[in-house]
Design a protein around this motif. Structure first.
Motif, short mmCIF file in Angstrom:
data_model
loop_
_atom_site.label_atom_id
_atom_site.label_comp_id
_atom_site.label_asym_id
_atom_site.label_seq_id
_atom_site.Cartn_x
_atom_site.Cartn_y
_atom_site.Cartn_z
N GLY A 244 0.81 -1.21 0.00
CA GLY A 244 0.00 0.00 0.00
C GLY A 244 0.84 1.25 0.00
O GLY A 244 2.08 1.21 -0.03
N THR A 251 -2.57 3.69 7.89
CA THR A 251 -3.66 3.06 7.15
C THR A 251 -4.84 2.77 8.08
O THR A 251 -6.00 3.02 7.72
CB THR A 251 -3.18 1.74 6.51
N GLU A 255 -8.58 4.59 7.83
CA GLU A 255 -9.81 3.81 7.63
C GLU A 255 -10.86 4.18 8.68
O GLU A 255 -12.05 4.26 8.37
CB GLU A 255 -9.50 2.31 7.70
N GLU A 322 -5.38 9.55 0.29
CA GLU A 322 -4.02 9.20 0.72
C GLU A 322 -3.01 10.27 0.34
O GLU A 322 -2.00 10.45 1.03
CB GLU A 322 -3.61 7.86 0.10
#
Length: 422
Positions: A244, A251, A255, A322
């Motif tokens: 990723g 991450t 989320e 991101e």
């Protein structure tokens, strides 16, 4: 004056030891987080010394040790010396905008102010809470301290402090004497890329080197080096498993933020600003041009995510969520921090290509020659070959049983020395 200062520093370096390994120095610079925790711990053996440590944060908010030193005591002169060497290694000038966090231990506050006058200095909120618990009893009061420290906006902080004044006016006055920018998120600048309130990163590192603290100083330093060498390899294995764009912790946080963002509605004002509100009547302003939000939460918040989604729904160009995250949280940045490794070194027996020399006692036989010291050998005369004297003091002593001038009878040199009283 400069010569005297230089001489004092050389003397201090002889009495104290400072270490900043090249791999850690390069790795920390790659992390892009201008944040360092500083602390000290004691050696537990018979050597009255202190170990000073400086620990940074990596992309997943884990510890990243940078430098350490062994000093006589935690005092202003030792901390100043330590900070000066740290500044040279990390290329930090007097105008550097770094952020430090400490437990307010003796000597560290004036040292940081002297070496880095423009740096921010946070104080560990847990230690402030412990001081309050010692002065004023009651769980409610100590719990409130965490609420004040976690407040991210000035209004929330003001309401919290007004509440404290109603609960305990004396505690409120004591807390107000500590500069607010040192312990509350509401007054933190965003340049450190972390809203960390605790100095537990140094405490974690000190716990890892605990077994080495009861050893001799050189052995203790070798123990710390070996731990750091192994740690770089262990974390590297975890990085190799990741995929990723962001690091694992970033991450997970993102989320969670995306889930919360579904409860917000963004409204555009036409010039790069958005009004973002939730069903709970919380409302903030997002400025895309300045990449900021009035909630002052993390690097990216649920309000920003709501704005990005609003732009996508309206067919406008919008960055990926991101892409909004600061580079210090990217997986590539985390990987670069562990790219360099610490080289192993030979033992002391290999230094200079010479065999290790072991000091023997005067009455201990040499393991290489198996001969005794001269202390246990009778002197043999080179003229008459009798024992008990040398050629310089020889008076022509003869064979077995011949009495010498000293009234002693000497052997013939073939057997054990015989001494008889006259």
């Amino acid at each position: 004056m400069c010569i005297l200062k230089h001489a004092c520093r050389l003397l201090q370096e002889l009495l104290e030891g400072y270490i900043c390994l090249g791999a850690l120095k390069l790795g920390f610079k790659s992390g892009l987080k201008d944040f360092l925790g500083v602390d000290g711990t004691f050696l537990k053996g018979p050597y009255p010394r202190q170990v000073l440590t400086v620990v940074g944060l990596e992309s997943i908010n884990g510890i990243y040790p940078v430098a350490y030193a062994v000093v006589e005591a935690e005092k202003t002169s030792s901390w100043t010396w330590f900070m000066e060497l740290l500044g040279e290694d990390l290329e930090l000038g007097a105008n550097s905008n770094f952020t430090f966090i400490s437990n307010r231990q003796k000597g560290i506050i004036p040292a940081v102010a002297k070496v880095f006058p423009n740096a921010k200095h946070r104080f560990c909120l847990r230690h402030i809470q412990e001081n309050i618990k010692k002065r004023w009893k009651g769980k409610e009061l100590s719990d409130k301290v965490w609420e004040y420290g976690r407040a991210t906006t000035l209004n929330h902080f003001k309401y919290a402090m007004d509440d404290l004044k109603k609960i305990n006016d004396e505690a409120h006055s004591w807390l107000c004497k500590i500069p607010t920018e040192t312990w509350s998120k509401s007054h933190f600048s965003g340049r450190a890329h972390t809203d960390c309130l605790l100095n537990n990163l140094c405490e974690v590192f000190n716990a890892k080197i605990d077994e080495g603290r009861d050893k001799p100083i050189i052995t203790c330093l070798e123990y710390i080096k070996e731990y750091l060498m192994k740690r770089l390899c262990v974390v590297q294995k975890e990085i190799d498993k990741c995929q990723g764009e962001l690091s694992t912790t970033a991450t997970i946080i993102l989320e969670e933020i995306k889930t919360e963002a579904a409860n917000y509605v963004a409204k555009y004002n036409g010039i790069g600003k958005y009004q973002v509100a939730s069903t709970w009547q919380y409302q903030y302003v997002v400025n895309l041009n300045e990449r900021s939000c009035t909630c002052r939460f993390w690097e990216i918040c649920r309000h920003v995510v709501s704005v990005i989604w609003n732009k996508i729904e309206n067919g406008e160009d919008a960055p990926d969520v991101e892409d909004w995250v600061h580079p210090c949280y990217k997986l590539s940045r985390w990987r670069s921090m562990y790219l360099n490794k610490i080289d192993p070194i030979n033992g002391r027996s290999m230094l200079g290509g010479q065999k290790e020399k072991i000091m023997k006692g005067v009455d201990e036989p040499n393991s290489q020659t198996t001969k005794l010291s001269r202390k246990f050998l009778a002197v043999t005369c080179s003229k008459c070959h009798n024992k008990g004297h040398n050629s310089r003091t020889c008076k022509g002593q003869g064979g077995i049983g011949e009495v010498g001038a000293n009234g002693k009878t000497h052997g013939n040199g073939k057997g054990v020395e015989i001494l008889l009283s006259s």
